[in-house]
Design a protein around this motif. Structure first.
Motif, PDB file in Angstrom:
ATOM      1  N   LEU A  91       0.856  -1.178   0.000  1.00  7.04           N
ATOM      2  CA  LEU A  91       0.000   0.000   0.000  1.00  7.04           C
ATOM      3  C   LEU A  91       0.897   1.234   0.000  1.00  7.04           C
ATOM      4  O   LEU A  91       1.948   1.228   0.626  1.00  7.04           O
ATOM      5  CB  LEU A  91      -0.911   0.031   1.235  1.00  7.04           C
ATOM      6  N   PRO A  92       0.496   2.279  -0.729  1.00  5.00           N
ATOM      7  CA  PRO A  92      -0.766   2.435  -1.461  1.00  5.00           C
ATOM      8  C   PRO A  92      -0.747   1.705  -2.806  1.00  5.00           C
ATOM      9  O   PRO A  92       0.300   1.342  -3.321  1.00  5.00           O
ATOM     10  CB  PRO A  92      -0.859   3.935  -1.654  1.00  5.00           C
ATOM     11  N   ARG A  93      -1.926   1.521  -3.373  1.00  2.00           N
ATOM     12  CA  ARG A  93      -2.078   0.947  -4.694  1.00  2.00           C
ATOM     13  C   ARG A  93      -3.401   1.420  -5.286  1.00  2.00           C
ATOM     14  O   ARG A  93      -4.278   1.906  -4.565  1.00  2.00           O
ATOM     15  CB  ARG A  93      -2.009  -0.576  -4.648  1.00  2.00           C
ATOM     16  N   VAL A  94      -3.533   1.257  -6.590  1.00  2.00           N
ATOM     17  CA  VAL A  94      -4.741   1.671  -7.307  1.00  2.00           C
ATOM     18  C   VAL A  94      -5.265   0.466  -8.072  1.00  2.00           C
ATOM     19  O   VAL A  94      -4.493  -0.258  -8.715  1.00  2.00           O
ATOM     20  CB  VAL A  94      -4.448   2.836  -8.281  1.00  2.00           C
ATOM     21  N   LEU A 116      -7.396   3.103   4.079  1.00  2.00           N
ATOM     22  CA  LEU A 116      -8.239   4.196   3.597  1.00  2.00           C
ATOM     23  C   LEU A 116      -8.564   3.941   2.138  1.00  2.00           C
ATOM     24  O   LEU A 116      -7.685   3.560   1.355  1.00  2.00           O
ATOM     25  CB  LEU A 116      -7.509   5.537   3.734  1.00  2.00           C
ATOM     26  N   ILE A 117      -9.817   4.154   1.762  1.00  2.00           N
ATOM     27  CA  ILE A 117     -10.261   3.842   0.403  1.00  2.00           C
ATOM     28  C   ILE A 117     -10.990   5.047  -0.179  1.00  2.00           C
ATOM     29  O   ILE A 117     -11.962   5.540   0.403  1.00  2.00           O
ATOM     30  CB  ILE A 117     -11.203   2.624   0.374  1.00  2.00           C
ATOM     31  N   SER A 119      -2.960   8.821   0.218  1.00  2.00           N
ATOM     32  CA  SER A 119      -4.168   8.788  -0.606  1.00  2.00           C
ATOM     33  C   SER A 119      -4.476  10.151  -1.218  1.00  2.00           C
ATOM     34  O   SER A 119      -4.920  10.240  -2.364  1.00  2.00           O
ATOM     35  CB  SER A 119      -5.358   8.293   0.217  1.00  2.00           C
ATOM     36  N   LEU A 120      -4.211  11.237  -0.472  1.00  2.00           N
ATOM     37  CA  LEU A 120      -4.486  12.574  -0.999  1.00  2.00           C
ATOM     38  C   LEU A 120      -3.510  12.949  -2.105  1.00  2.00           C
ATOM     39  O   LEU A 120      -3.879  13.647  -3.053  1.00  2.00           O
ATOM     40  CB  LEU A 120      -4.424  13.604   0.128  1.00  2.00           C
ATOM     41  N   GLN A 121      -2.262  12.470  -2.006  1.00  2.00           N
ATOM     42  CA  GLN A 121      -1.306  12.715  -3.087  1.00  2.00           C
ATOM     43  C   GLN A 121      -1.789  12.084  -4.387  1.00  2.00           C
ATOM     44  O   GLN A 121      -1.719  12.687  -5.467  1.00  2.00           O
ATOM     45  CB  GLN A 121       0.065  12.150  -2.723  1.00  2.00           C
ATOM     46  N   ILE A 122      -2.280  10.858  -4.288  1.00  2.00           N
ATOM     47  CA  ILE A 122      -2.778  10.169  -5.481  1.00  2.00           C
ATOM     48  C   ILE A 122      -4.026  10.849  -6.018  1.00  2.00           C
ATOM     49  O   ILE A 122      -4.182  11.052  -7.228  1.00  2.00           O
ATOM     50  CB  ILE A 122      -3.067   8.696  -5.149  1.00  2.00           C
ATOM     51  N   ALA A 132      -4.869   3.073   0.590  1.00  2.00           N
ATOM     52  CA  ALA A 132      -3.674   3.568   1.268  1.00  2.00           C
ATOM     53  C   ALA A 132      -3.819   3.326   2.765  1.00  2.00           C
ATOM     54  O   ALA A 132      -4.917   3.105   3.275  1.00  2.00           O
ATOM     55  CB  ALA A 132      -3.463   5.055   0.978  1.00  2.00           C
ATOM     56  N   LYS A 133      -2.688   3.370   3.463  1.00  2.00           N
ATOM     57  CA  LYS A 133      -2.721   3.164   4.908  1.00  2.00           C
ATOM     58  C   LYS A 133      -2.618   4.472   5.688  1.00  2.00           C
ATOM     59  O   LYS A 133      -2.771   4.478   6.904  1.00  2.00           O
ATOM     60  CB  LYS A 133      -1.612   2.209   5.337  1.00  2.00           C
TER      61      LYS A 133
END
Length: 219
Positions: free
Chosen positions: A70-73, A182-183, A128-131, A122-123
């Protein structure tokens, strides 16, 4: 009519084109003067599959288990539907002369919408916000993909991919040793076209005409 084999790989090409939009997302973490850069993994599949994998190997106290990165998409097709608002006259045809001189023809394509679901896992919130901020600015709310789905016809079209919704979910349950997930779930609609058979009409070219006319003037 039905049963004539035709397969242009249009849905497959649309899936590949959609996934290509998100295959170069980076994540950066700065510690002091050093910045770590990593490429975010992208895979086709439902987010439930990756969540199950996380829950199976989510015990941080177990050292002999390999945890999912993580993170991953991830993304997947969530539905396919006919779009009557883009309907074209079915009697019109598209013709093209190929490089070898062959004349081909196909009737106007049928408009279909392909729904995609993109999940950012993401953990921590910053990852997650960067992505998320590398994706959202490009959709206002649509982003056009130029694709040549039928090379024989030589017809390039712009296929809009529209962002319809963004949802947030925090999958954190349990004690402090349980891994947090986090999703962010993004819903998209890709407007594409499905083509029927492409036929060779080189033999249908009119090479001779017989005209019967009269010079007699009627009064």
């Amino acid at each position: 009519m039905l049963g004539t084999y035709t397969y242009h790989e249009i849905i497959r090409k649309t899936v590949v084109g959609f996934g290509t939009l998100f295959n170069n997302i980076e994540l950066r973490r700065t510690k002091g003067t050093k910045t770590e850069v990593m490429k975010v993994p992208l895979a086709y599949g439902p987010k439930q599959k990756f969540l199950a994998r996380i829950r199976q190997t989510g015990d941080l106290t177990t050292q002999d288990q390999v945890q999912i990165t993580l993170p991953r998409v991830s993304f997947e097709i969530s539905g396919i539907s006919y779009d009557p608002t883009r309907k074209l006259s079915p009697t019109q045809a598209i013709r093209n002369v190929k490089s070898d001189g062959t004349d081909v023809k196909s009737f106007m394509p049928v408009p279909y919408n392909i729904n995609f679901e993109l999940a950012i896992l993401a953990k921590n919130q910053d990852d997650s916000l960067q992505i998320l901020e590398q994706i959202l600015p490009y959709f206002q709310p649509s982003f056009n993909l130029t694709m040549n789905l039928i090379p024989d016809l030589g017809e390039k079209r712009d296929y809009p991919v529209t962002l319809t919704s963004v949802d947030y979910q925090d999958e954190y349950e349990g004690d402090y040793d349980t891994r947090r997930t986090l999703i962010y779930t993004l819903q998209f609609v890709a407007k594409t076209y499905l083509y029927g058979p492409v036929s060779d009409v080189s033999g249908e070219v009119i090479k001779k005409a017989i005209v019967d006319y009269s010079t007699k003037v009627e009064r």
